[in-house]
Design an enzyme around this catalytic site. Structure first.
Site, mmCIF file in Angstrom:
data_model
loop_
_atom_site.group_PDB
_atom_site.id
_atom_site.type_symbol
_atom_site.label_atom_id
_atom_site.label_comp_id
_atom_site.label_asym_id
_atom_site.label_seq_id
_atom_site.Cartn_x
_atom_site.Cartn_y
_atom_site.Cartn_z
ATOM 1 C CB SER A 1 -0.887 0.024 1.241
ATOM 2 O OG SER A 1 -0.114 0.333 2.402
ATOM 3 C CG ASP A 2 1.220 5.927 -1.201
ATOM 4 O OD1 ASP A 2 2.196 6.057 -0.430
ATOM 5 O OD2 ASP A 2 0.989 6.717 -2.134
ATOM 6 C CD1 TRP A 3 4.824 5.040 5.166
ATOM 7 C CD2 TRP A 3 4.651 3.837 3.300
ATOM 8 N NE1 TRP A 3 5.849 4.124 5.150
ATOM 9 C CE2 TRP A 3 5.768 3.360 4.018
ATOM 10 C CE3 TRP A 3 4.331 3.201 2.104
ATOM 11 C CZ2 TRP A 3 6.572 2.306 3.586
ATOM 12 C CZ3 TRP A 3 5.126 2.145 1.653
ATOM 13 C CH2 TRP A 3 6.222 1.720 2.396
ATOM 14 C CB THR A 4 -1.644 6.277 6.129
ATOM 15 O OG1 THR A 4 -1.785 7.296 5.121
ATOM 16 C CG2 THR A 4 -0.431 6.579 6.981
ATOM 17 C CB ALA A 5 -3.150 3.726 0.982
#
Length: 814
Positions: free
Chosen positions: A220-224
């Site tokens: 994932s993209d960060w915190t996605a």
């Protein structure tokens, strides 16, 4: 290795734990099966490592748009090798790059971090990047899958795009890097068709892993990842960062309750183990790098030179645009083009970016190079020309960090020092992992200290930039005590935080002790610290600086103005509002050109800018964000030691109002790609408007004739001759155009390209591969050849087509 045996030895809790970060940048080790920590790091122009600070310097290469401007896949592959070498040096297994989203709109804030408006050029450059990194045993994660082509509301926006358009444009670069063997893919923040990409089973499970056969891991993209079950079913394999969030114990409980099949967990674990095996983190040594060590400084300079794109080069006073010349590269109105410079004794070098070059874009692409060669450094380093510097105007909104060595002390609640780290300047940023020796649970503050000796007495400005509570003292006297709040909820706000300024009177020659105290604390074992102490000395007024620059230009043989965007204009986390150069730079260029017709404008920007002064200057050289060797490369190109080798990877408008696709602002949470297949040069052609410079445009220091072409459906051979007086480099571009126009398809599109070099008078053959996909369209759930006759056109740029050959395609695959 027997991954099934390893998985069978793990309990559910351990397996789920492997799918969530152990912290900001790494995955948990599992010693019982020989799995080490898997460390990830941002790219794409350098490898920052786990510490986001200048304590661990990195090579800073030119921006990805500059890499694409070389049109040279062999060079980009070497770039990948250097980045892998840097990753290994820093203990990194996974490089979170490259970005393969497209230049849909010139307002895209992360335009500089993407390669091109064209899916074929993007895919070929990205494939070379991936191959170069991975052949040295470091994984890549091409990103952001998919349709993350702008930044506005990126966490919540849903992109509405037709399936054919998604397949032929936006998915194509991802499909190409999967064909090239990418070991990872990163999903985007945005949604497509109402489903967030971290939960998009149809595109991730169905297309990426199923149809394309991707066997790598999806991060994932960060915190996605914001849900447990939907993301658990959606195809993303690893949720970053961790360990807190919607997975962990919650995902384990969902599996035990039967809401998420354990088979999906096992598949994810298998992909993580495969990644670890490929990168040497599963009980074996890392793969041996091929060949000798790469000289990072030399390669950074080479890429900067090769990406320099000469947009215009005329004889002074010619008064004509390059596009009006009967032959590209020739000087209208007689006389030699201004560049390369010859017989020059004095240069007026003008602009804030001439002294402090903007070498990279803002956001996660930022690294901390050990050195930066500014244009001023590069030109003065030649020693054979007098360089007269004048600021002219400063477009920057923020003060530059105090250029003095500083110390960062990390403090506990009682003010005791937990650790100290030296800094090259009074700026510190620590995001994610704590610095060595710092316990996040005990951290209560950070103190920056620097000694500054005033070179000039009078009114100085100091500034604080960051988020949180700050106290600034000068020799123990409090001059600022405020709490600053970052705007919005985007983590990228930490990279461009608010600033407060204060004026102080300092005496010439006196040394002052400056101290900035930032009260902060750790969060879930991590830190999110950004603090900078800025400074500006006494200065004449803006009008005085402006007049001085014009005077210096008039008194010099040649004037070189370096014009740049700022971090407030081009950065991750927001889109641009206009294409205007910030501040009074346009006004300055016009005034300098009026004072000296031998004016060169160097555009230091990652994406298009308007150039209202274009007709008034003799030459325009685009250096993009040129990386740490900016000044050395610029000096070599200006004086002809090196030829500018760049060609535009994106079309350059005269005005934003002319651009056929602009909108990046969602309406009701939805961003509609209603333009369909018509973006970039495809849309310009259909609009009937002419841009300032077409896709593929770029001049060199020699001339070329296009002599002959032969073609089959899968390959084109173009014979060209260097008709100039020096060795040169040419990018031969081939476009495919249906002989019978189809209103649902572009008039033509890039089919292939090749780079050739030749000595004066030498003829060479450019061999251009044309992939089968060139002739295919997505129709009723599958690819099919669109039959008929096609022109394969050899060109210098999109609108300068020199030769053509016809091929005929049947309804079967070519």
């Amino acid at each position: 290795m027997d991954f099934d045996d390893m998985i069978g030895r793990l309990d559910l809790r351990t397996k789920v734990r492997m799918l969530t970060g152990a912290g900001m940048w790494a995955l948990h080790p599992v010693p019982e099966i020989g799995l080490d920590r898997l460390v990830m790091s941002d790219g794409p122009i350098g490898v920052r490592g786990e510490q986001w600070s200048a304590v661990s310097p990195s090579i800073a290469l030119p921006s990805p748009t500059a890499m694409a401007a070389t049109w040279d896949v062999s060079l980009v592959r070497r770039v990948g090798g250097l980045l892998a070498q840097e990753a290994r040096r820093k203990g990194v297994h996974v490089l979170l790059a490259p970005t393969v989203n497209l230049h849909r709109s010139p307002l895209g804030g992360r335009h500089f971090e993407c390669f091109s408006e064209d899916p074929h050029l993007t895919g070929e450059v990205a494939a070379a990047y991936v191959a170069g990194v991975q052949e040295r045993g470091v994984a890549t994660t091409p990103k952001h899958f998919v349709a993350n082509d702008s930044e506005t509301d990126r966490f919540t926006v849903s992109v509405r795009v037709a399936e054919r358009v998604l397949r032929e444009l936006y998915l194509r670069p991802f499909e190409r890097v999967v064909e090239a063997g990418a070991w990872g893919i990163m999903t985007a923040y945005n949604a497509v068709g109402g489903t967030t990409m971290s939960e998009h089973a149809e595109l991730v499970h169905g297309v990426l892993k199923g149809e394309w056969g991707f066997d790598g891991f999806v991060v994932s993209d960060w915190t996605a990842v914001r849900t447990t079950e939907a993301a658990g079913l959606g195809g993303t394999d690893v949720a970053m960062p961790g360990p807190h969030g919607p997975w962990g114990d919650k995902l384990e409980e969902a599996v035990r309750a039967g809401r998420v099949p354990e088979s999906l967990i096992d598949d994810r674990v298998r992909r993580v183990l495969r990644l670890a095996e490929r990168t040497g983190a599963l009980g074996g040594p890392p793969p041996a790098p091929p060949g000798e060590a790469i000289d990072g400084v030399a390669l950074a300079r080479e890429v900067a030179v090769r990406s320099c794109t000469l947009l215009k080069n005329e004889a002074p006073d010619a008064g004509l645009r390059e596009g009006d010349a009967p032959r590209e590269g020739a000087a209208p109105g007689g006389g030699a083009p201004l560049l390369p410079l010859a017989g020059v004794r004095s240069i007026a070098l003008i602009g804030a970016a001439a002294k402090e070059a903007r070498v990279m874009g803002g956001g996660s692409a930022q690294v901390f190079p050990e050195r930066v060669v500014s244009p001023l450094d590069g030109l003065r380093g030649r020693g054979d020309v007098e360089v007269r510097y004048a600021l002219g105007t400063d477009p920057r909104i923020r003060l530059a960090p105090l250029a003095a060595p500083a110390t960062a002390a990390f403090l506990d609640a009682e003010g005791r020092v937990l650790a100290e780290h030296p800094l090259a300047a009074a700026e510190g940023r620590w995001i994610g992992e704590t610095p060595p020796g710092v316990d996040a649970d005990r951290l209560a503050g950070v103190r920056l200290r620097a000694a500054y000796t005033a070179e000039t007495g009078g009114r100085h400005e100091l500034s604080v930039a960051g988020a949180g509570a700050y106290t600034l003292t000068v020799d123990g006297r409090v001059v600022l005590d405020e709490t600053l709040a970052a705007d919005g909820g985007d983590p990228a706000a930490l990279l461009s935080p608010p600033e407060r300024r204060v004026a102080v009177e300092l005496a010439e020659g006196v040394t002052y002790e400056l101290e900035l105290l930032h009260r902060t604390a750790g969060y879930q074992g991590m830190v999110f610290i950004s603090c900078a102490l800025g400074h500006a000395g006494p200065s004449p007024g803006e009008d005085e600086l402006f007049a001085e620059a014009v005077r210096v230009a008039a008194e010099s043989d040649v004037a070189v103005v370096v014009a740049a965007t700022t971090p407030e204009v081009e950065s991750e986390g927001f889109d641009r509002e206009s294409l205007t150069l910030p501040g009074r730079q346009d006004e300055l260029i016009a005034a300098v050109a009026a004072a000296n017709p031998r004016t060169v404008v160097v555009v230091n920007a990652g994406s298009p800018v308007e150039m209202p002064w274009l007709d008034s200057v003799a030459a325009v050289l685009l250096t993009w964000f040129p990386g740490q060797e900016a000044g050395s490369a610029l000096a070599g190109v200006l004086f002809g030691d090196d030829e500018p080798g760049g060609r535009l990877p994106t079309t350059w408008p005269v005005r934003l109002a002319d651009a056929p696709v602009v909108n990046v602002t969602p309406d009701g949470g939805v961003l509609a790609y209603d333009e369909g297949l018509f973006i970039g040069y495809r849309a310009w052609e259909r609009s009937g408007r002419a841009p300032a410079f077409w896709f593929g445009h770029g001049l060199g220091y020699t001339t070329w004739s296009y002599d002959a072409i032969t073609a089959e459906s899968g390959s084109v051979t173009v014979h060209v001759t260097n008709t100039g007086e020096r060795r040169g480099r040419e990018v031969v571009q081939v476009y495919a155009a249906p002989v019978t126009p189809d209103p649902e398809r572009p008039a033509r599109w890039l089919a292939g390209f090749a780079v050739v070099e030749a000595d004066p008078g030498q003829s060479v053959a450019a061999e251009v591969e044309v992939p089968a996909r060139t002739y295919e369209i997505w129709d009723e759930g599958g690819w099919r050849v669109a039959p008929g006759e096609y022109l394969l056109e050899a060109a210098r740029h999109y609108a300068d087509r020199r030769l053509s050959a016809t091929v005929k395609l049947s309804a079967s695959r070519p």
